[in-house]
Design an enzyme around this catalytic site. Structure first.
Site, PDB file in Angstrom:
ATOM      1  N   CYS A  12       0.855  -1.176   0.000  1.00 25.26           N
ATOM      2  CA  CYS A  12       0.000   0.000   0.000  1.00 25.26           C
ATOM      3  C   CYS A  12       0.900   1.238   0.000  1.00 25.26           C
ATOM      4  O   CYS A  12       2.122   1.136   0.078  1.00 25.26           O
ATOM      5  CB  CYS A  12      -0.898   0.001   1.234  1.00 25.26           C
ATOM      6  SG  CYS A  12      -2.013  -1.417   1.316  1.00 25.26           S
ATOM      7  N   GLY A  38      -1.275   0.787  -5.000  1.00 24.26           N
ATOM      8  CA  GLY A  38      -2.592   0.330  -4.569  1.00 24.26           C
ATOM      9  C   GLY A  38      -3.685   0.820  -5.483  1.00 24.26           C
ATOM     10  O   GLY A  38      -3.828   2.029  -5.675  1.00 24.26           O
ATOM     11  N   ASN A 112       0.973   0.800   5.879  1.00 25.73           N
ATOM     12  CA  ASN A 112       1.558   0.015   4.801  1.00 25.73           C
ATOM     13  C   ASN A 112       2.344  -1.122   5.435  1.00 25.73           C
ATOM     14  O   ASN A 112       3.248  -0.875   6.238  1.00 25.73           O
ATOM     15  CB  ASN A 112       2.488   0.893   3.943  1.00 25.73           C
ATOM     16  CG  ASN A 112       3.320   0.066   2.976  1.00 25.73           C
ATOM     17  OD1 ASN A 112       2.907  -0.997   2.526  1.00 25.73           O
ATOM     18  ND2 ASN A 112       4.499   0.555   2.652  1.00 25.73           N
ATOM     19  N   GLY A 113       2.004  -2.367   5.087  1.00 29.30           N
ATOM     20  CA  GLY A 113       2.733  -3.495   5.640  1.00 29.30           C
ATOM     21  C   GLY A 113       1.804  -4.599   6.088  1.00 29.30           C
ATOM     22  O   GLY A 113       0.674  -4.732   5.603  1.00 29.30           O
ATOM     23  N   TYR A 252      10.901  -4.340  -8.083  1.00 27.60           N
ATOM     24  CA  TYR A 252       9.625  -4.240  -8.793  1.00 27.60           C
ATOM     25  C   TYR A 252       8.661  -3.188  -8.277  1.00 27.60           C
ATOM     26  O   TYR A 252       8.024  -2.475  -9.052  1.00 27.60           O
ATOM     27  CB  TYR A 252       8.924  -5.608  -8.748  1.00 27.60           C
ATOM     28  CG  TYR A 252       7.539  -5.624  -9.340  1.00 27.60           C
ATOM     29  CD1 TYR A 252       7.358  -5.681 -10.718  1.00 27.60           C
ATOM     30  CD2 TYR A 252       6.408  -5.570  -8.528  1.00 27.60           C
ATOM     31  CE1 TYR A 252       6.075  -5.680 -11.272  1.00 27.60           C
ATOM     32  CE2 TYR A 252       5.130  -5.571  -9.068  1.00 27.60           C
ATOM     33  CZ  TYR A 252       4.966  -5.636 -10.444  1.00 27.60           C
ATOM     34  OH  TYR A 252       3.716  -5.629 -10.986  1.00 27.60           O
TER      35      TYR A 252
END
Length: 469
Positions: A12, A38, A112-113, A252
Protein backbone atom coordinates in the site's frame (compact mmCIF):
# COMPACT_ATOMS: atom_id res chain seq x y z
CA UNK A 1 6.78 -10.59 -13.42
CA UNK A 2 5.50 -10.29 -9.87
CA UNK A 3 2.01 -9.98 -11.29
CA UNK A 4 1.99 -13.68 -12.12
CA UNK A 5 1.02 -15.30 -8.85
CA UNK A 6 -2.66 -15.83 -8.19
CA UNK A 7 -3.93 -13.39 -5.61
CA UNK A 8 -0.67 -11.52 -5.17
CA UNK A 9 -0.97 -7.96 -3.97
CA UNK A 10 1.45 -5.11 -3.87
CA UNK A 11 2.33 -2.80 -1.03
CA UNK A 12 0.00 0.00 0.00
CA UNK A 13 1.06 3.65 -0.03
CA UNK A 14 0.73 6.27 2.71
CA UNK A 15 0.97 10.04 2.47
CA UNK A 16 0.65 12.77 5.07
CA UNK A 17 1.05 16.54 5.19
CA UNK A 18 1.05 18.96 8.10
CA UNK A 19 0.64 22.72 7.91
CA UNK A 20 -0.56 23.55 4.39
CA UNK A 21 -3.73 25.38 3.32
CA UNK A 22 -4.26 22.91 0.46
CA UNK A 23 -3.63 19.77 2.48
CA UNK A 24 -6.40 17.66 0.91
CA UNK A 25 -5.52 18.59 -2.67
CA UNK A 26 -1.82 17.94 -2.14
CA UNK A 27 -2.63 14.60 -0.53
CA UNK A 28 -4.66 13.74 -3.62
CA UNK A 29 -1.68 14.44 -5.87
CA UNK A 30 0.64 12.55 -3.54
CA UNK A 31 -1.62 9.51 -3.64
CA UNK A 32 -1.93 9.79 -7.41
CA UNK A 33 1.85 9.59 -7.74
CA UNK A 34 1.78 6.35 -5.75
CA UNK A 35 -1.18 4.80 -7.56
CA UNK A 36 1.07 1.88 -8.54
CA UNK A 37 1.16 0.86 -4.86
CA UNK A 38 -2.59 0.33 -4.57
CA UNK A 39 -5.49 0.27 -6.99
CA UNK A 40 -8.33 -1.20 -4.94
CA UNK A 41 -9.18 1.78 -2.76
CA UNK A 42 -8.11 5.24 -1.68
CA UNK A 43 -8.94 7.71 1.07
CA UNK A 44 -8.04 11.01 2.68
CA UNK A 45 -8.73 12.25 6.22
CA UNK A 46 -8.27 15.97 6.94
CA UNK A 47 -7.90 17.81 10.23
CA UNK A 48 -8.87 21.47 10.67
CA UNK A 49 -7.53 21.49 14.22
CA UNK A 50 -10.91 20.72 15.76
CA UNK A 51 -12.29 17.69 13.94
CA UNK A 52 -11.39 15.07 11.35
CA UNK A 53 -13.23 14.72 8.03
CA UNK A 54 -12.89 11.71 5.71
CA UNK A 55 -13.50 10.88 2.07
CA UNK A 56 -12.71 7.40 0.76
CA UNK A 57 -13.92 4.77 -1.65
CA UNK A 58 -13.13 1.72 -3.75
CA UNK A 59 -11.19 2.10 -6.98
CA UNK A 60 -8.47 4.34 -8.38
CA UNK A 61 -7.59 7.71 -6.87
CA UNK A 62 -9.16 9.58 -9.80
CA UNK A 63 -12.38 7.61 -9.48
CA UNK A 64 -12.65 7.97 -5.70
CA UNK A 65 -12.12 11.73 -5.77
CA UNK A 66 -13.77 12.51 -9.11
CA UNK A 67 -16.82 14.01 -7.42
CA UNK A 68 -15.14 15.05 -4.18
CA UNK A 69 -15.62 18.65 -3.08
CA UNK A 70 -12.24 19.59 -1.71
CA UNK A 71 -13.63 22.72 -0.10
CA UNK A 72 -15.52 20.35 2.22
CA UNK A 73 -12.23 18.67 3.13
CA UNK A 74 -11.07 21.81 4.87
CA UNK A 75 -7.96 21.77 7.01
CA UNK A 76 -4.21 22.27 6.95
CA UNK A 77 -3.35 18.69 7.90
CA UNK A 78 -4.16 15.40 6.20
CA UNK A 79 -3.25 11.75 5.76
CA UNK A 80 -4.05 9.56 2.75
CA UNK A 81 -3.78 5.97 1.65
CA UNK A 82 -3.90 3.84 -1.49
CA UNK A 83 -4.63 0.19 -0.89
CA UNK A 84 -4.21 -3.33 -2.08
CA UNK A 85 -5.74 -6.10 -0.01
CA UNK A 86 -3.22 -8.06 2.02
CA UNK A 87 -5.25 -8.58 5.19
CA UNK A 88 -8.99 -8.03 5.12
CA UNK A 89 -11.32 -8.18 2.16
CA UNK A 90 -12.02 -5.75 -0.64
CA UNK A 91 -14.81 -3.85 1.10
CA UNK A 92 -15.30 -0.17 1.83
CA UNK A 93 -14.96 -0.72 5.59
CA UNK A 94 -11.33 -1.75 5.10
CA UNK A 95 -10.37 1.20 2.91
CA UNK A 96 -7.98 3.48 4.77
CA UNK A 97 -7.31 5.77 6.50
CA UNK A 98 -9.45 4.21 9.20
CA UNK A 99 -11.19 6.88 11.28
CA UNK A 100 -12.00 6.41 14.97
CA UNK A 101 -14.02 8.86 17.05
CA UNK A 102 -14.10 9.02 20.85
CA UNK A 103 -15.33 11.49 23.46
CA UNK A 104 -11.73 12.60 24.02
CA UNK A 105 -10.79 13.10 20.37
CA UNK A 106 -10.52 11.39 17.00
CA UNK A 107 -7.76 9.46 15.29
CA UNK A 108 -7.14 8.45 11.66
CA UNK A 109 -4.78 5.57 10.90
CA UNK A 110 -3.04 4.65 7.63
CA UNK A 111 -0.77 1.62 7.33
CA UNK A 112 1.56 0.02 4.80
CA UNK A 113 2.73 -3.49 5.64
CA UNK A 114 1.48 -6.52 7.53
CA UNK A 115 1.06 -7.35 11.22
CA UNK A 116 2.05 -10.99 11.69
CA UNK A 117 0.51 -11.41 15.15
CA UNK A 118 -2.72 -9.55 14.32
CA UNK A 119 -4.89 -12.63 14.81
CA UNK A 120 -3.51 -13.22 18.30
CA UNK A 121 -3.85 -9.55 19.26
CA UNK A 122 -7.38 -9.38 17.87
CA UNK A 123 -8.34 -12.35 20.05
CA UNK A 124 -6.90 -10.70 23.15
CA UNK A 125 -8.72 -7.46 22.42
CA UNK A 126 -12.03 -9.22 21.82
CA UNK A 127 -11.62 -11.14 25.09
CA UNK A 128 -11.25 -7.75 26.82
CA UNK A 129 -14.46 -6.47 25.25
CA UNK A 130 -13.26 -4.68 22.12
CA UNK A 131 -15.52 -4.90 19.08
CA UNK A 132 -13.55 -4.46 15.86
CA UNK A 133 -15.42 -3.06 12.89
CA UNK A 134 -13.15 -4.22 10.04
CA UNK A 135 -11.25 -7.37 9.04
CA UNK A 136 -8.09 -5.33 8.45
CA UNK A 137 -5.08 -5.89 10.70
CA UNK A 138 -4.61 -2.11 10.72
CA UNK A 139 -7.50 -1.61 13.14
CA UNK A 140 -5.71 -3.67 15.77
CA UNK A 141 -3.18 -0.89 16.40
CA UNK A 142 -5.90 1.67 17.10
CA UNK A 143 -7.39 -0.56 19.80
CA UNK A 144 -3.95 -1.21 21.29
CA UNK A 145 -3.27 2.52 21.46
CA UNK A 146 -6.51 3.15 23.34
CA UNK A 147 -6.29 -0.03 25.43
CA UNK A 148 -7.28 0.53 29.04
CA UNK A 149 -8.66 4.00 28.28
CA UNK A 150 -5.30 5.52 27.35
CA UNK A 151 -5.18 8.79 25.42
CA UNK A 152 -3.52 8.82 22.00
CA UNK A 153 -0.02 10.18 22.61
CA UNK A 154 3.64 9.25 22.19
CA UNK A 155 3.59 6.93 25.20
CA UNK A 156 0.47 4.96 24.26
CA UNK A 157 1.56 4.70 20.62
CA UNK A 158 5.02 3.46 21.61
CA UNK A 159 3.49 0.88 23.96
CA UNK A 160 1.16 -0.32 21.19
CA UNK A 161 3.92 -0.50 18.58
CA UNK A 162 5.99 -2.69 20.86
CA UNK A 163 3.15 -5.23 20.91
CA UNK A 164 2.84 -5.64 17.13
CA UNK A 165 5.21 -7.81 15.14
CA UNK A 166 5.81 -7.49 11.42
CA UNK A 167 6.56 -4.87 8.81
CA UNK A 168 4.85 -1.51 9.00
CA UNK A 169 4.89 2.14 8.17
CA UNK A 170 2.14 3.98 10.08
CA UNK A 171 0.67 7.45 9.81
CA UNK A 172 -1.64 8.56 12.63
CA UNK A 173 -3.55 11.86 12.47
CA UNK A 174 -5.17 13.60 15.43
CA UNK A 175 -6.78 17.02 15.60
CA UNK A 176 -3.56 18.64 16.84
CA UNK A 177 -0.71 16.46 15.58
CA UNK A 178 0.45 13.72 13.23
CA UNK A 179 2.62 10.70 14.00
CA UNK A 180 4.76 8.56 11.70
CA UNK A 181 6.33 5.24 12.73
CA UNK A 182 8.49 2.61 11.05
CA UNK A 183 9.04 -1.00 12.11
CA UNK A 184 12.31 -1.79 13.96
CA UNK A 185 13.77 -3.66 10.97
CA UNK A 186 12.87 -0.89 8.52
CA UNK A 187 11.30 -3.34 6.07
CA UNK A 188 8.88 -0.77 4.69
CA UNK A 189 9.99 2.58 3.19
CA UNK A 190 8.98 5.95 4.70
CA UNK A 191 10.45 9.41 4.13
CA UNK A 192 9.96 12.98 5.39
CA UNK A 193 10.00 16.07 3.19
CA UNK A 194 9.29 19.80 3.38
CA UNK A 195 7.06 22.02 1.27
CA UNK A 196 7.70 25.53 2.45
CA UNK A 197 6.90 25.40 6.16
CA UNK A 198 4.79 22.25 5.78
CA UNK A 199 6.03 18.76 6.59
CA UNK A 200 5.29 15.87 4.23
CA UNK A 201 5.57 12.12 4.88
CA UNK A 202 5.30 9.49 2.13
CA UNK A 203 6.05 5.88 1.27
CA UNK A 204 8.02 7.01 -1.79
CA UNK A 205 9.94 10.19 -2.60
CA UNK A 206 8.24 10.38 -6.02
CA UNK A 207 5.31 11.87 -4.08
CA UNK A 208 7.55 14.75 -2.97
CA UNK A 209 8.52 15.48 -6.57
CA UNK A 210 4.86 15.42 -7.59
CA UNK A 211 3.94 18.28 -5.24
CA UNK A 212 7.23 20.19 -5.31
CA UNK A 213 8.44 19.14 -1.84
CA UNK A 214 12.09 18.51 -0.98
CA UNK A 215 13.44 15.39 0.72
CA UNK A 216 14.63 15.91 4.29
CA UNK A 217 15.34 12.48 5.79
CA UNK A 218 14.28 8.85 6.03
CA UNK A 219 12.20 7.69 8.95
CA UNK A 220 14.67 5.26 10.50
CA UNK A 221 13.80 1.81 11.85
CA UNK A 222 12.13 1.94 15.26
CA UNK A 223 11.46 5.69 15.12
CA UNK A 224 8.28 7.49 16.15
CA UNK A 225 8.03 10.96 14.59
CA UNK A 226 5.65 13.58 16.04
CA UNK A 227 4.70 16.53 13.81
CA UNK A 228 2.69 19.48 15.11
CA UNK A 229 2.53 23.26 14.87
CA UNK A 230 5.48 23.28 17.28
CA UNK A 231 7.64 21.45 14.73
CA UNK A 232 8.98 17.93 14.54
CA UNK A 233 10.13 15.63 17.33
CA UNK A 234 11.78 12.25 16.84
CA UNK A 235 12.03 9.52 19.44
CA UNK A 236 12.83 5.83 19.40
CA UNK A 237 10.20 3.32 20.52
CA UNK A 238 12.35 0.20 19.90
CA UNK A 239 16.04 -0.69 19.59
CA UNK A 240 17.37 -0.50 16.06
CA UNK A 241 19.26 -3.40 14.50
CA UNK A 242 20.56 -3.59 10.96
CA UNK A 243 18.06 -2.32 8.42
CA UNK A 244 16.31 -4.84 6.16
CA UNK A 245 14.46 -2.78 3.54
CA UNK A 246 12.36 -5.00 1.25
CA UNK A 247 14.46 -5.90 -1.81
CA UNK A 248 11.29 -6.17 -3.94
CA UNK A 249 10.82 -2.42 -3.50
CA UNK A 250 13.91 -2.01 -5.66
CA UNK A 251 13.25 -4.96 -7.95
CA UNK A 252 9.62 -4.24 -8.79
CA UNK A 253 7.37 -2.35 -6.41
CA UNK A 254 8.62 1.25 -6.33
CA UNK A 255 8.63 3.87 -9.05
CA UNK A 256 12.03 4.26 -10.78
CA UNK A 257 12.23 7.96 -9.88
CA UNK A 258 11.94 7.24 -6.14
CA UNK A 259 14.92 7.12 -3.80
CA UNK A 260 14.79 4.46 -1.08
CA UNK A 261 17.33 4.58 1.72
CA UNK A 262 19.28 7.13 -0.35
CA UNK A 263 19.49 4.78 -3.35
CA UNK A 264 17.68 5.63 -6.60
CA UNK A 265 15.40 2.82 -7.77
CA UNK A 266 16.23 3.19 -11.48
CA UNK A 267 19.97 3.26 -10.76
CA UNK A 268 19.73 0.13 -8.62
CA UNK A 269 17.71 -1.71 -11.28
CA UNK A 270 20.17 -0.71 -13.96
CA UNK A 271 23.02 -2.03 -11.80
CA UNK A 272 21.09 -5.29 -11.36
CA UNK A 273 21.22 -5.60 -15.14
CA UNK A 274 24.95 -4.89 -15.13
CA UNK A 275 25.59 -7.55 -12.49
CA UNK A 276 23.32 -10.00 -14.35
CA UNK A 277 25.29 -9.49 -17.59
CA UNK A 278 28.50 -10.28 -15.73
CA UNK A 279 27.05 -13.43 -14.20
CA UNK A 280 24.97 -14.77 -17.10
CA UNK A 281 26.16 -13.59 -20.55
CA UNK A 282 24.42 -14.77 -23.73
CA UNK A 283 25.52 -15.02 -27.35
CA UNK A 284 22.61 -13.09 -28.83
CA UNK A 285 21.61 -10.26 -31.18
CA UNK A 286 19.76 -7.91 -28.84
CA UNK A 287 18.42 -7.22 -25.36
CA UNK A 288 14.79 -6.41 -24.63
CA UNK A 289 13.00 -5.71 -21.35
CA UNK A 290 9.49 -6.57 -20.17
CA UNK A 291 7.77 -3.19 -19.55
CA UNK A 292 7.92 -1.34 -17.25
CA UNK A 293 9.92 -2.39 -14.20
CA UNK A 294 12.41 -4.47 -16.21
CA UNK A 295 13.46 -1.73 -18.63
CA UNK A 296 16.12 -0.28 -16.33
CA UNK A 297 17.74 -3.69 -15.82
CA UNK A 298 17.59 -4.39 -19.56
CA UNK A 299 19.46 -1.14 -20.27
CA UNK A 300 22.13 -2.09 -17.75
CA UNK A 301 22.46 -5.58 -19.20
CA UNK A 302 22.78 -4.20 -22.74
CA UNK A 303 25.43 -1.65 -21.78
CA UNK A 304 27.52 -4.20 -19.88
CA UNK A 305 27.22 -6.91 -22.55
CA UNK A 306 27.74 -4.64 -25.53
CA UNK A 307 24.52 -5.83 -27.15
CA UNK A 308 22.01 -3.33 -28.55
CA UNK A 309 18.92 -2.58 -26.49
CA UNK A 310 15.70 -2.69 -28.48
CA UNK A 311 12.03 -2.13 -27.76
CA UNK A 312 10.93 -5.65 -28.56
CA UNK A 313 7.79 -5.64 -26.40
CA UNK A 314 5.19 -2.89 -26.48
CA UNK A 315 2.97 -2.09 -23.52
CA UNK A 316 -0.61 -0.91 -23.87
CA UNK A 317 -0.73 2.05 -21.48
CA UNK A 318 -4.48 1.77 -21.04
CA UNK A 319 -4.44 -1.64 -19.37
CA UNK A 320 -3.79 -1.90 -15.63
CA UNK A 321 -1.43 -4.32 -13.93
CA UNK A 322 -2.59 -7.88 -14.58
CA UNK A 323 -2.78 -9.03 -10.96
CA UNK A 324 -5.59 -6.61 -10.09
CA UNK A 325 -8.04 -8.73 -12.11
CA UNK A 326 -10.49 -10.75 -9.99
CA UNK A 327 -9.81 -14.17 -11.55
CA UNK A 328 -6.89 -16.06 -13.04
CA UNK A 329 -8.71 -16.32 -16.38
CA UNK A 330 -9.08 -12.53 -16.59
CA UNK A 331 -5.48 -12.03 -15.44
CA UNK A 332 -4.23 -14.19 -18.30
CA UNK A 333 -6.43 -12.30 -20.77
CA UNK A 334 -4.99 -9.11 -19.32
CA UNK A 335 -1.48 -10.23 -20.26
CA UNK A 336 -2.52 -10.52 -23.91
CA UNK A 337 -4.11 -7.07 -23.82
CA UNK A 338 -1.21 -5.51 -21.96
CA UNK A 339 1.89 -6.66 -23.83
CA UNK A 340 2.57 -7.35 -27.50
CA UNK A 341 5.79 -8.16 -29.38
CA UNK A 342 7.21 -5.83 -32.04
CA UNK A 343 7.53 -8.28 -34.93
CA UNK A 344 9.72 -6.03 -37.07
CA UNK A 345 12.31 -5.92 -34.29
CA UNK A 346 12.34 -9.49 -32.95
CA UNK A 347 11.79 -11.53 -36.12
CA UNK A 348 14.75 -13.80 -36.90
CA UNK A 349 16.73 -12.53 -33.90
CA UNK A 350 18.33 -14.22 -30.88
CA UNK A 351 16.89 -12.30 -27.96
CA UNK A 352 17.87 -11.79 -24.34
CA UNK A 353 14.61 -11.07 -22.52
CA UNK A 354 15.13 -9.33 -19.17
CA UNK A 355 12.42 -9.58 -16.54
CA UNK A 356 12.50 -8.27 -12.97
CA UNK A 357 11.29 -11.51 -11.37
CA UNK A 358 9.43 -14.71 -12.07
CA UNK A 359 6.92 -15.96 -9.53
CA UNK A 360 4.26 -18.25 -10.93
CA UNK A 361 5.55 -18.50 -14.51
CA UNK A 362 2.27 -17.77 -16.30
CA UNK A 363 3.24 -14.37 -17.69
CA UNK A 364 6.77 -15.43 -18.63
CA UNK A 365 5.43 -18.41 -20.55
CA UNK A 366 2.98 -16.26 -22.49
CA UNK A 367 5.58 -13.61 -23.31
CA UNK A 368 8.11 -16.16 -24.55
CA UNK A 369 5.39 -17.77 -26.66
CA UNK A 370 4.38 -14.40 -28.13
CA UNK A 371 7.98 -13.56 -29.01
CA UNK A 372 8.50 -16.88 -30.78
CA UNK A 373 5.19 -16.54 -32.62
CA UNK A 374 6.47 -13.15 -33.78
CA UNK A 375 9.50 -14.87 -35.31
CA UNK A 376 12.15 -14.67 -32.59
CA UNK A 377 14.81 -17.28 -33.34
CA UNK A 378 15.84 -17.76 -29.70
CA UNK A 379 14.58 -16.34 -26.41
CA UNK A 380 17.01 -16.40 -23.48
CA UNK A 381 15.33 -15.33 -20.24
CA UNK A 382 17.43 -13.47 -17.69
CA UNK A 383 15.86 -12.53 -14.34
CA UNK A 384 17.25 -9.44 -12.59
CA UNK A 385 16.72 -10.88 -9.10
CA UNK A 386 17.30 -14.21 -7.32
CA UNK A 387 14.63 -16.89 -7.67
CA UNK A 388 11.60 -16.45 -5.40
CA UNK A 389 11.17 -19.67 -3.43
CA UNK A 390 9.67 -18.59 -0.10
CA UNK A 391 6.51 -16.85 1.14
CA UNK A 392 6.43 -13.19 2.14
CA UNK A 393 4.85 -12.30 5.48
CA UNK A 394 5.55 -8.57 5.34
CA UNK A 395 2.83 -7.18 3.08
CA UNK A 396 3.19 -8.91 -0.28
CA UNK A 397 0.42 -11.46 -0.37
CA UNK A 398 2.24 -14.66 -1.37
CA UNK A 399 1.94 -16.71 1.78
CA UNK A 400 2.48 -20.24 0.44
CA UNK A 401 5.16 -21.97 -1.62
CA UNK A 402 2.90 -24.18 -3.74
CA UNK A 403 2.44 -21.57 -6.48
CA UNK A 404 6.05 -20.35 -6.55
CA UNK A 405 7.52 -21.92 -9.66
CA UNK A 406 11.13 -21.78 -8.40
CA UNK A 407 10.18 -23.48 -5.13
CA UNK A 408 8.97 -26.55 -6.97
CA UNK A 409 11.11 -26.72 -10.12
CA UNK A 410 14.78 -26.58 -11.09
CA UNK A 411 16.00 -23.84 -13.48
CA UNK A 412 16.11 -26.46 -16.24
CA UNK A 413 12.51 -27.45 -15.57
CA UNK A 414 11.41 -23.79 -15.44
CA UNK A 415 13.13 -23.20 -18.76
CA UNK A 416 11.11 -26.01 -20.29
CA UNK A 417 7.86 -24.89 -18.67
CA UNK A 418 8.07 -21.34 -20.01
CA UNK A 419 9.48 -22.40 -23.39
CA UNK A 420 12.72 -20.42 -23.17
CA UNK A 421 16.04 -21.45 -24.72
CA UNK A 422 17.83 -20.71 -21.44
CA UNK A 423 17.17 -19.06 -18.09
CA UNK A 424 19.40 -17.55 -15.41
CA UNK A 425 18.83 -15.51 -12.26
CA UNK A 426 20.82 -12.75 -10.61
CA UNK A 427 22.66 -14.03 -7.54
CA UNK A 428 21.98 -12.82 -4.00
CA UNK A 429 25.41 -11.18 -4.01
CA UNK A 430 24.64 -9.46 -7.32
CA UNK A 431 21.37 -8.06 -5.98
CA UNK A 432 23.02 -6.78 -2.82
CA UNK A 433 25.84 -5.31 -4.89
CA UNK A 434 23.28 -3.32 -6.89
CA UNK A 435 21.42 -1.97 -3.83
CA UNK A 436 23.65 -1.74 -0.76
CA UNK A 437 26.13 1.10 -1.09
CA UNK A 438 27.85 0.75 2.29
CA UNK A 439 27.78 -1.49 5.36
CA UNK A 440 26.39 0.89 7.98
CA UNK A 441 23.56 -0.16 10.28
CA UNK A 442 21.07 1.79 8.15
CA UNK A 443 21.89 -0.28 5.05
CA UNK A 444 20.81 -3.80 4.14
CA UNK A 445 17.87 -5.47 2.44
CA UNK A 446 15.32 -8.18 3.22
CA UNK A 447 15.56 -11.02 0.67
CA UNK A 448 13.45 -13.47 2.68
CA UNK A 449 11.28 -14.45 -0.30
CA UNK A 450 14.49 -15.41 -2.11
CA UNK A 451 16.64 -16.81 0.68
CA UNK A 452 14.25 -18.01 3.40
CA UNK A 453 16.11 -15.86 5.94
CA UNK A 454 13.41 -13.84 7.68
CA UNK A 455 14.48 -10.72 9.61
CA UNK A 456 11.35 -10.87 11.81
CA UNK A 457 9.22 -13.84 12.81
CA UNK A 458 5.77 -13.86 14.40
CA UNK A 459 7.18 -14.51 17.87
CA UNK A 460 9.32 -11.38 17.58
CA UNK A 461 12.58 -13.24 17.07
CA UNK A 462 14.93 -11.85 14.43
CA UNK A 463 17.24 -13.25 11.76
CA UNK A 464 15.60 -16.68 11.67
CA UNK A 465 16.35 -19.04 8.79
CA UNK A 466 12.86 -20.31 8.05
CA UNK A 467 12.28 -22.68 5.14
CA UNK A 468 9.06 -24.50 6.01
CA UNK A 469 6.04 -24.30 3.72
Amino acid sequence: MLAEIKGINEECGVFGIWGHDKAAELTYYGLHSMQHRGQEGAGIVVSDGKELTAHKGLGLVNDVFKKAKFEELAGRNAVGHVRYTTQGGKVIENVQPLLFRTQTGSMALAHNGNIMNAHQLRGELEDEGSILQTSSDTEVLAHLIRRGGQRTNETSISTALNQVVGAYAYLILKEDRMYAALDPAGIRPLSIGKLGDAYVVASETCAFDQIGATFEREVLPGELVTISDDGIEIRRFAPRGGRKLCAMEYVYLSRPDSDLNHVNVHASRKQMGVELAKEAPVDADMVIGVPDSSISAAIGYAEESGLPYEMGILKNRYVGRTFIQPSQELREQGVKMKLSPVRGIVEGKRIVMIDDSIVRGTTSRRIVKMLKQAGAKEVHVRIASPSIQHPCYYGIDMSTRKELIAANNSPEEICEIIGADSIAYLSERGLEQAIVKDKTINQGVCMACMTGRYPVMENGETEINYTKC
